[in-house]
Write a protein that holds these residues in place. Structure first.
Motif, short mmCIF file in Angstrom:
data_model
loop_
_atom_site.label_atom_id
_atom_site.label_comp_id
_atom_site.label_asym_id
_atom_site.label_seq_id
_atom_site.Cartn_x
_atom_site.Cartn_y
_atom_site.Cartn_z
N MET A 247 0.84 -1.19 0.00
CA MET A 247 0.00 0.00 0.00
C MET A 247 0.89 1.25 0.00
O MET A 247 1.80 1.37 0.80
CB MET A 247 -0.90 -0.01 1.24
CG MET A 247 -1.83 1.18 1.35
SD MET A 247 -2.93 1.03 2.78
CE MET A 247 -1.74 1.12 4.13
N ALA A 248 0.61 2.15 -0.94
CA ALA A 248 1.40 3.37 -1.03
C ALA A 248 1.02 4.35 0.07
O ALA A 248 -0.16 4.54 0.37
CB ALA A 248 1.20 4.02 -2.40
N GLY A 249 2.02 4.95 0.67
CA GLY A 249 1.77 5.95 1.70
C GLY A 249 1.56 7.33 1.09
O GLY A 249 1.84 7.55 -0.09
N TRP A 250 1.09 8.25 1.89
CA TRP A 250 0.91 9.63 1.42
C TRP A 250 0.89 10.57 2.62
O TRP A 250 0.52 10.18 3.71
CB TRP A 250 -0.37 9.76 0.60
CG TRP A 250 -1.66 9.48 1.34
CD1 TRP A 250 -2.20 8.24 1.61
CD2 TRP A 250 -2.56 10.43 1.89
NE1 TRP A 250 -3.38 8.37 2.29
CE2 TRP A 250 -3.65 9.71 2.47
CE3 TRP A 250 -2.58 11.83 1.94
CZ2 TRP A 250 -4.71 10.34 3.10
CZ3 TRP A 250 -3.65 12.46 2.56
CH2 TRP A 250 -4.70 11.71 3.13
N ASN A 251 1.30 11.81 2.38
CA ASN A 251 1.21 12.81 3.45
C ASN A 251 0.45 14.06 3.03
O ASN A 251 0.04 14.84 3.87
CB ASN A 251 2.58 13.16 4.01
CG ASN A 251 3.53 13.65 2.96
OD1 ASN A 251 3.19 13.77 1.78
ND2 ASN A 251 4.75 13.94 3.38
N THR A 252 0.28 14.26 1.71
CA THR A 252 -0.57 15.36 1.25
C THR A 252 -1.50 14.84 0.15
O THR A 252 -1.14 13.93 -0.61
CB THR A 252 0.25 16.54 0.70
OG1 THR A 252 1.01 16.10 -0.42
CG2 THR A 252 1.15 17.13 1.76
N HIS A 253 -2.66 15.42 0.10
CA HIS A 253 -3.62 15.09 -0.96
C HIS A 253 -4.50 16.30 -1.20
O HIS A 253 -4.94 16.95 -0.25
CB HIS A 253 -4.49 13.89 -0.56
CG HIS A 253 -5.62 13.65 -1.52
ND1 HIS A 253 -5.42 13.12 -2.77
CD2 HIS A 253 -6.96 13.88 -1.43
CE1 HIS A 253 -6.57 13.01 -3.41
NE2 HIS A 253 -7.54 13.48 -2.61
N GLU A 254 -4.73 16.60 -2.46
CA GLU A 254 -5.69 17.65 -2.81
C GLU A 254 -6.68 17.07 -3.81
O GLU A 254 -6.28 16.52 -4.85
CB GLU A 254 -4.99 18.87 -3.41
CG GLU A 254 -5.96 20.00 -3.70
CD GLU A 254 -5.27 21.32 -4.01
OE1 GLU A 254 -5.98 22.29 -4.34
OE2 GLU A 254 -4.03 21.38 -3.90
N GLY A 255 -7.95 17.17 -3.48
CA GLY A 255 -8.96 16.62 -4.35
C GLY A 255 -10.32 17.22 -4.07
O GLY A 255 -10.51 17.91 -3.06
N PRO A 256 -11.28 16.95 -4.94
CA PRO A 256 -12.62 17.50 -4.75
C PRO A 256 -13.31 16.89 -3.54
O PRO A 256 -13.30 15.67 -3.35
CB PRO A 256 -13.35 17.15 -6.05
CG PRO A 256 -12.59 15.99 -6.61
CD PRO A 256 -11.18 16.16 -6.17
#
Length: 202
Positions: free
Chosen positions: A1-10
């Motif tokens: 599973m890919a990690g993430w620390n920022t996300h911008e979405g609708p």
């Protein structure tokens, strides 16, 4: 599973409280193989009419492209079924923003890369108000625990260990393995200082 620390979405407002896991995915769909995906079953009985057709007035049907949900208190209450999280993730949802969550749901969410961002009720109401005209982009930053929608910045609460898991794409086993050196050192110390506590080698 890919990690993430920022996300911008609708982001879409779903102004419902006490959405439970049986509403998120009804039990009759639990026999579907995970490999087939559960996205079509997300909120199935709310999104569809008696004939199985999509209801034109349901917000998620009008905007299936959203990746963030802003909703109300006690989201994900009820049973412990992890499939409720699968349905959200498979439908493209990366984060749910609410004043409170079912405890087991929130834990399952983090283990599957879905952020349960807990915000104060007043802040949630401001986000909801900002989304009354339809989806707008929200930027999420796990490092700073903030959400930004236009000029509105809202802090959210997230346990440090959960943040670590989301950023690294870890589950509980991965988090334990990250402490491997400390676990090994503890074991070796115990072997030396309390040999009577260990079974005889065979």
């Amino acid at each position: 599973m890919a990690g993430w620390n920022t996300h911008e979405g609708p982001a879409l407002c779903l102004p419902l409280a006490n959405v439970d896991t049986d509403q998120l995915i009804p039990a009759r769909f639990m026999s579907v193989p995970r490999a087939q995906g559960y996205g079509d079953y997300l909120l199935h009985d709310m999104r569809r009419d008696d004939t199985g057709g999509l209801r034109a007035d349901f917000p998620l049907n009008q905007h299936p492209e959203v990746s963030i949900l802003v909703t109300r208190r006690n989201f994900g209450s009820g049973s412990s079924r992890e499939a409720a999280v699968y349905a959200l993730v498979d439908a493209g949802i990366r984060a749910v923003i609410a004043p409170s969550f079912g405890d087991i749901f929130a834990s399952n969410a983090v283990n599957n890369g879905l952020l349960p961002a807990r915000v104060e009720p007043e802040a949630c109401a401001k986000l909801e108000q900002a989304l009354t005209t339809g989806p707008r982009p929200i930027r999420i930053d796990i490092d700073t625990r903030t959400l930004r929608l236009g000029d509105l910045t809202v802090p959210f609460t997230l346990d440090d260990s959960w943040a670590t898991k989301l950023i690294n794409g870890w589950d509980d086993i991965d988090l334990t393995r990250a402490h491997g050196d400390a676990i090994t050192a503890f074991r070796d110390t115990r072997l030396r200082t309390a040999p009577w506590a260990w079974p005889a080698a065979h």
